[in-house]
Design a protein around this motif. Structure first.
Motif, mmCIF file in Angstrom:
data_model
loop_
_atom_site.group_PDB
_atom_site.id
_atom_site.type_symbol
_atom_site.label_atom_id
_atom_site.label_comp_id
_atom_site.label_asym_id
_atom_site.label_seq_id
_atom_site.Cartn_x
_atom_site.Cartn_y
_atom_site.Cartn_z
ATOM 1 N N HIS A 143 35.162 32.664 38.627
ATOM 2 C CA HIS A 143 35.296 31.532 39.555
ATOM 3 C C HIS A 143 35.082 30.202 38.854
ATOM 4 C CE1 HIS A 143 35.370 34.575 42.620
ATOM 5 N NE2 HIS A 143 34.242 35.054 42.164
ATOM 6 N N GLN A 189 49.551 41.475 50.623
ATOM 7 C CA GLN A 189 49.739 40.029 50.787
ATOM 8 C C GLN A 189 50.648 39.444 49.711
ATOM 9 O OE1 GLN A 189 46.310 37.393 50.269
ATOM 10 N NE2 GLN A 189 45.156 39.095 49.441
ATOM 11 N N ALA A 235 44.568 37.994 46.213
ATOM 12 C CA ALA A 235 44.345 36.808 47.075
ATOM 13 C C ALA A 235 44.966 35.563 46.463
ATOM 14 C CB ALA A 235 42.851 36.596 47.314
ATOM 15 N N GLY A 240 29.580 30.005 39.820
ATOM 16 C CA GLY A 240 30.807 30.786 39.973
ATOM 17 C C GLY A 240 30.829 32.002 39.071
ATOM 18 N N PHE A 282 37.206 26.387 37.964
ATOM 19 C CA PHE A 282 38.270 25.549 38.523
ATOM 20 C C PHE A 282 38.299 24.209 37.789
ATOM 21 C CE2 PHE A 282 36.269 28.234 41.634
ATOM 22 C CZ PHE A 282 37.309 28.805 42.341
ATOM 23 N N GLU A 298 53.906 39.591 51.513
ATOM 24 C CA GLU A 298 53.931 38.601 52.591
ATOM 25 C C GLU A 298 54.227 37.222 51.996
ATOM 26 O OE1 GLU A 298 50.682 38.736 55.371
ATOM 27 O OE2 GLU A 298 50.371 40.887 55.120
ATOM 28 N N SER A 299 53.616 36.969 50.834
ATOM 29 C CA SER A 299 53.814 35.671 50.173
ATOM 30 C C SER A 299 55.221 35.556 49.606
ATOM 31 C CB SER A 299 52.789 35.496 49.051
ATOM 32 O OG SER A 299 51.481 35.565 49.571
ATOM 33 N N ILE A 336 39.208 38.441 44.374
ATOM 34 C CA ILE A 336 39.779 39.425 45.300
ATOM 35 C C ILE A 336 41.218 39.683 44.834
ATOM 36 C CG2 ILE A 336 40.340 39.952 47.696
ATOM 37 C CD1 ILE A 336 37.313 39.569 47.154
ATOM 38 N N PHE A 343 43.405 26.149 39.488
ATOM 39 C CA PHE A 343 42.833 26.431 40.812
ATOM 40 C C PHE A 343 42.148 27.800 40.870
ATOM 41 C CE2 PHE A 343 43.908 22.928 43.680
ATOM 42 C CZ PHE A 343 44.699 22.163 42.838
ATOM 43 N N THR A 389 50.872 30.511 46.543
ATOM 44 C CA THR A 389 52.066 30.198 47.314
ATOM 45 C C THR A 389 51.782 29.006 48.232
ATOM 46 O OG1 THR A 389 52.623 32.540 47.178
ATOM 47 C CG2 THR A 389 53.855 31.230 48.782
ATOM 48 N N GLY A 390 50.525 28.905 48.677
ATOM 49 C CA GLY A 390 50.102 27.731 49.458
ATOM 50 C C GLY A 390 50.084 26.460 48.620
ATOM 51 N N SER A 417 48.680 34.635 47.595
ATOM 52 C CA SER A 417 48.861 33.842 48.824
ATOM 53 C C SER A 417 48.390 32.415 48.608
ATOM 54 C CB SER A 417 48.066 34.451 49.981
ATOM 55 O OG SER A 417 48.390 35.791 50.168
ATOM 56 N N LEU A 418 47.251 32.265 47.963
ATOM 57 C CA LEU A 418 46.717 30.912 47.736
ATOM 58 C C LEU A 418 47.685 30.094 46.882
ATOM 59 C CD1 LEU A 418 43.002 31.881 46.959
ATOM 60 C CD2 LEU A 418 43.830 30.734 49.018
ATOM 61 N N HIS A 470 40.022 33.943 40.792
ATOM 62 C CA HIS A 470 39.727 34.537 42.100
ATOM 63 C C HIS A 470 39.425 36.019 41.942
ATOM 64 C CE1 HIS A 470 40.762 30.940 44.391
ATOM 65 N NE2 HIS A 470 41.581 30.717 43.384
#
Lengths: 355, 336
Positions: B113, B164, B130, B109, B115, B167-168, B127, B122, B136-137, B133-134, B125
């Motif tokens: 990267h 994004q 990104a 990684g 984890f 969007e999130s 990007i 988690f 928020t998931g 959104s992740l 990242h």
């Protein structure tokens, strides 16, 4: 002088439908805008309006007739504003072959399939319903499985693939999203990292270009970059490839794009049996799966879904390369594109395989 | 919905001597760890990207102090401090920086990267945006499982301009997801100052059109971070949806390792170091309360130095990954 009333198309891809109901009878006077009939496909219902004034001269297809071809003559309107002195008798729908659809219809043999248990029978089912049943069965079996996307819940699916799922599973597990592909694809992947098993529906794969970063950079690569710690068991699905007269922005085939990404599995089923079996396998798969459907196949009853087969395994040469490097088949057309490539298969005189 | 656990709001004055000494030690560990990472980079032991957290330590430490078991953390590429705050082993983090098999991602990684599901971390990242959104998931999964946990989602002033993110925000607020968005506003997205990139520079206001409350926090003051963090976490955990904390902070080092440092003056950096340093500030607080003497500081110093030296030695001597590792962790075997 009389005016022909033709069977209308409800969608660009509709080829035939059911003439469910007449709202008029012979001799009735109608004016433009009056509802004269209802037609249905397995995707939608629509009222047919008169476009001219006149008197109904003849109803040429009986109410309840299935399989009425688009553009076939269904009624005739007299152009005169007076009732015709001699109204012709209603004509039976002699030109239309009604197609009986019954789930109990069995078919003796289809294709040789070594994985089918002895005595497997087949039912007639559309690809659309096979996909829906696959999701419903997996959702019943595993509470972690949920469906998310635009219009999947209250609208019952833009292509009616998720019909009735909201009613059975409720809004916790069938989630309508705003029009926000990049965002909800990312939410889906994040929830998969936390242990859920999302099915993310794209209204078409063309719109998934907004979300391709999350599909590739987050879903496909994180398992490797985390040294195997973070998995994304997620299915991205929706219609892919060229539909009918929808323009270049809605016609792209993404199979080659995604098949080049390590970490993704790419599936493009053809018939109802493959659609159901492969989608169930995709949902159970611990890896991210790109599931490419085809709009023009949704209503197709090309082959039948078996009534009992737990699920298909991934098979080489069916658009499912578990290890891209070992996939020696090079089908020149696959999935729904196969139906369009049929003529070319014939022209080549072989099965369309490149090796 | 039954919630298993509750957040407790922490007043700024309520921190105990033990709390503050732990914050001091944790921030110092991050500072020394990152200094050593910079040194190993200079020696060629670390390659690729390496974004140091120096200057921003109070945020990761203060926020971590109010989390409960099962809460998740996700961030972008400036992630080393967050991993240490989450309790990941400094050896594994340093060895991942040197790309060794003993690294937390087994050398696959790198800096951006890492984890640890066990620690609720988690990633890590690369990007920009990104992770919003992740994360928020992750919050969506918490709500789905009704587990009473909150996702803490970190991003910078640069990521705050990614589409994004909004969007999130929209979905998080619409569905009342348990998420706290922590904007680490260090004033520069690589070399672009916030004034040159953002039409609204008060990033805590970015949630206004989504009905998400937000507040500005002194991100150089660990106690202020903790207090605001506890308020935000309680809001999210109690079912009121997302909350935005804009942490005003500053990065002392370059964006990554090859930074021309032409976009800001040396005087500006020196001024922040002199007047706003989070570690110096906490030391003043401890001194004023009479909660630590020279011997106590020296003991913490010694402990931290030993941990960092041990991590660096491990990272230097852990073997390189086997080339066969290129082919593992690409797919998981499907159960039949």
């Amino acid at each position: 002088m009389s005016v022909d009333i033709l069977m209308p198309a409800l969608s660009p891809t509709m080829e035939e439908g059911t003439l469910a109901k007449w709202h008029v009878k012979v001799g009735d006077t109608v004016k433009a805008g009056d509802v004269i009939a209802e037609i249905e496909t397995d995707k939608a219902t629509m009222e047919v309006e008169a476009v001219d004034e006149g008197v109904i001269e003849a109803l040429l297809v009986e109410a309840g007739t299935e399989g009425v071809k688009v553009n076939s003559l269904i009624a005739r309107l007299s152009g005169e504003n007076t009732a015709s002195a001699s109204a012709p008798e209603p004509v039976q729908a002699a030109r239309v072959e009604p197609r009986a659809v019954s789930p109990s219809t069995t078919v003796q043999t289809v294709l040789a399939d070594p994985e089918l248990p002895e005595g497997t029978t087949f039912i007639k089912q559309t690809v659309r319903d096979a996909l829906r049943d696959a999701m419903a069965e997996e959702m019943r079996a595993d509470d972690r499985v949920y469906l998310m996307g635009e219009e999947v819940a209250q609208y019952q699916g833009a292509y009616k693939v998720s019909r009735d799922l909201l009613q059975e599973f409720g809004p916790r597990r069938v989630i309508d999203t705003p029009i926000t592909e990049h965002g909800f694809a990312g939410l889906g992947v994040g929830s998969a990292m936390a242990g859920l098993k999302p099915i993310v529906e794209f209204m078409t794969w063309n719109f998934a270009m907004q979300a391709i970063d999350q599909i590739i950079n987050s879903a496909a690569k994180t398992l490797y970059m985390s040294g195997g710690q973070i998995k994304s068991s997620i299915v991205f699905r929706g219609p892919n490839g060229a539909a009918s007269r929808v323009g270049a922005q809605h016609s792209q085939d993404y199979s080659a794009w995604y098949a080049n990404v390590p970490g993704l599995k790419v599936v493009a089923p053809y018939d109802a049996a493959d659609a159901k079996g492969l989608l169930k396998a995709a949902i159970r798969d611990p890896n991210p799966v790109v599931f490419l459907e085809h709009e023009m196949m949704y209503g197709g009853r090309v082959r039948r879904a078996p009534d009992r087969r737990p699920y298909c395994t991934h098979r080489q040469g069916q658009g499912t390369p578990p290890r891209p490097a070992r996939n020696h088949h090079r089908p020149f057309a696959h999935g729904g594109l196969g139906s369009q490539g049929g003529g070319a298969v014939d022209a080549r005189g072989d099965r369309g395989r490149g090796d | 919905m039954a919630r298993a656990r509750k957040s407790v709001e922490v007043a700024k004055t309520a921190n105990s001597q033990k709390d503050l000494l732990k914050f001091y030690r944790d921030m110092l560990l991050m500072r020394r760890f990152e200094e050593r990472a910079g040194q190993l980079y200079g020696m060629g032991l670390i390659g690729g990207f390496c974004h140091l957290y120096i200057g921003q330590e109070a945020i990761a430490v203060g926020m971590q102090s109010i989390q409960i078991k099962g809460d998740q953390i996700i961030t972008g590429y400036r992630d080393h401090g967050h991993m240490l705050a989450a309790g990941m082993d400094p050896r594994e983090v340093m060895a991942e920086l040197t790309g060794r098999s003993g690294g937390s991602s087994r050398g696959k990684g790198g800096s951006m990267h890492m984890f640890s599901i066990e620690r609720g971390f988690f990633g890590g990242h690369g990007i920009v945006g990104a992770q919003v959104s992740l994360g928020t998931g992750l919050a969506l999964a918490n709500q789905y499982k009704a587990n009473g946990n909150v996702a803490f989602v970190y991003f910078g002033d640069g990521a705050a301009n990614q589409g994004q993110v909004y969007e999130s925000f929209n979905m998080a607020s619409l569905w009342k997801l348990p998420v706290v968005y922590v904007v680490e506003n260090n004033q520069y997205a690589m070399g672009t100052s916030i004034e040159r990139s953002s039409s609204e520079t008060h990033l805590h206001r970015r949630g206004v059109s989504f009905n998400i409350p937000g507040e500005e926090v002194d991100g150089m003051d660990v106690e202020a971070v903790r207090e605001a963090g506890s308020r935000a976490a309680a809001h999210a955990r109690d079912g009121h949806g997302p909350y935005i904390l804009e942490m005003k902070t500053y990065r002392y080092r370059g964006h990554s390792m090859s930074d021309p440092a032409k976009y800001r003056t040396k005087e500006e950096v020196d001024e922040v170091k002199k007047t706003r340093d989070p570690i110096d500030h906490l030391r003043e607080v401890l001194d004023a309360k009479g909660w630590a003497d020279e011997a106590a500081y020296k003991a913490i110093d010694g402990e931290v130095k030993a941990i960092v030296a041990d991590a660096a030695e491990f990272a230097r001597t852990s073997p390189e990954p086997d080339p066969a590792e290129l082919y593992t962790d690409v797919y998981l075997e499907a159960a039949q």
